[in-house]
Design an enzyme around this catalytic site. Structure first.
Site, short mmCIF file in Angstrom:
data_model
loop_
_atom_site.label_atom_id
_atom_site.label_comp_id
_atom_site.label_asym_id
_atom_site.label_seq_id
_atom_site.Cartn_x
_atom_site.Cartn_y
_atom_site.Cartn_z
N THR A 74 0.84 -1.20 0.00
CA THR A 74 0.00 0.00 0.00
C THR A 74 0.87 1.25 0.00
OG1 THR A 74 -0.08 0.15 2.43
CG2 THR A 74 -1.77 -1.18 1.35
N ASP A 75 0.26 2.37 -0.33
CA ASP A 75 0.95 3.65 -0.20
C ASP A 75 0.06 4.58 0.62
OD1 ASP A 75 -1.00 4.84 -1.87
OD2 ASP A 75 0.22 4.57 -3.65
N GLN A 76 0.51 5.80 0.79
CA GLN A 76 -0.24 6.67 1.70
C GLN A 76 -1.55 7.17 1.10
OE1 GLN A 76 2.81 9.61 2.50
NE2 GLN A 76 1.66 11.17 1.40
N MET A 77 -1.86 6.80 -0.14
CA MET A 77 -3.19 7.08 -0.68
C MET A 77 -4.18 6.03 -0.14
SD MET A 77 -3.98 8.15 -4.66
CE MET A 77 -2.41 8.95 -5.01
#
Lengths: 141, 141, 141, 141
Positions: free
Chosen positions: A14-17
């Protein structure tokens, strides 16, 4: 032949979005491709020990919806073209329905062109027996 | 010798907690280690072509604060021990102050033990000239 | 409680030493931890939506042998300690035997200390019901 | 406007073919895009705090040559189209010449289409001031 593989989205992916990072989808396609080749009765690991290397020469991904942490993504892989020194795979990625979460929605479609290369990285013809195996599994539709 | 390297946190390195994913710190330590070896006048890439491989045998990371997307992280690398078949590096990771963002705060400390291995993966003594080079750069404090 | 998870080593996870890159093992531990929490009857994804976040504060990995492309690695996860604001997990990673390849050999052991943090990243006590659930699953041996 | 960014290929980014893994190129494009936006006088980190999110909707990469460990890769980034809810970037990736190693050879070209999305992930118009900023930087040739 069409093969199906499943990956569960990792927190690392995952990423911070709050969704899976877009480059990870190419990794999942690689999982699909590895399973496709295994379904032919060989393994890419074994092929590589015999000197066959398939280097990605072109990759295209179209993102339809987000895959999220802990979603199970199902990758359907098909081989659409085999040439003397290259092969093209297509991938259809969908969320696997789960209680209260997902829905079979398509998350992405992708294709990759792979070129057969020598250990030194130069394009070489696919070994005949491997090419025959691949040609028998093409499904162009 | 202490060397300093800088990495800017990539979007790819964040996770949905909104901070850099914890495993990425080991990658940044590797960047620090690569720069440390380069500062000795060799490159790890060249060493590897000559048959020296350093495999990580133990890694420890203590996380003090979060590194965030677009932060610049400064990695200070030092070599604290050289033995016949292994070396130990320590790393101090801090945020580089930037206008309106960060503050030099320590984000992590880490150490890695690396073992010299042959191409087949068996422990072997470090080549004498490389060991001497490393020993000259040890800073135990 | 001890849970078991399996990952198949991806090509993406290898490096030019021909083995899985050392930082990937922490990702596999995260897979084990996610499965462990799922086995408690909750999911970390759901916990996080309720405001519980477990941030890795310390990680240690000891590498015993190399995991290679296409190996199946089995991660045994146990929870060894629960405190008001932190938990400690231990992991045992072994290759799953496969025809002509692997052998159940241990590839790594690891432990991670996770701290319960608020959305703003400050340490906070674990919610009582979640702490009770975790305490019931501790296996210190 | 065309911006240039440089990344040094990390060991973590290589695979057992001895070259940078193909999905990493998309990460390097993201580094180029982040620097491009910074050169406009804003940062994507700040934009995101103001509610602007650019989600990758389509990505294409053509691989021309291999990038290897420790190569410095230069990413030239340009913005080729701005629409009300999307932008398209193109990237030209070349090896930076180094003593005894590389040669300015092109390693890849790529393009990504990004869609402006709300925090909930729905397409929304780009904020007017940000759209104007982007439009002033388009270079279609």
């Amino acid at each position: 032949m069409i093969t199906a593989s499943e990956v569960r989205v990792r927190y690392a992916e995952t990423d911070q979005m709050g969704v899976a990072y877009h480059a990870e989808y190419l990794v999942w396609c690689e999982v699909g491709r590895t399973d496709f080749i295994r379904a032919l009765g060989v393994t890419y690991a074994e092929m590589e020990r015999q000197g066959v290397r398939l280097a990605v020469a072109d990759a295209q991904v179209r993102y339809h919806a987000s895959a999220r942490y802990d979603d199970v993504v199902r990758i359907e892989t098909r081989l659409v073209e085999v040439r003397s020194r290259s092969v093209t795979f297509r991938y259809d990625l969908r969320r696997v329905p789960a209680p209260g979460i997902a829905d079979g929605e398509r998350v992405a479609t992708a294709s990759t062109l792979l070129v057969s290369v020598s250990e030194a990285g130069r394009p070489v013809a696919l070994p005949a027996h491997f090419r025959a195996l691949l040609e028998g599994a093409v499904r162009a539709d």
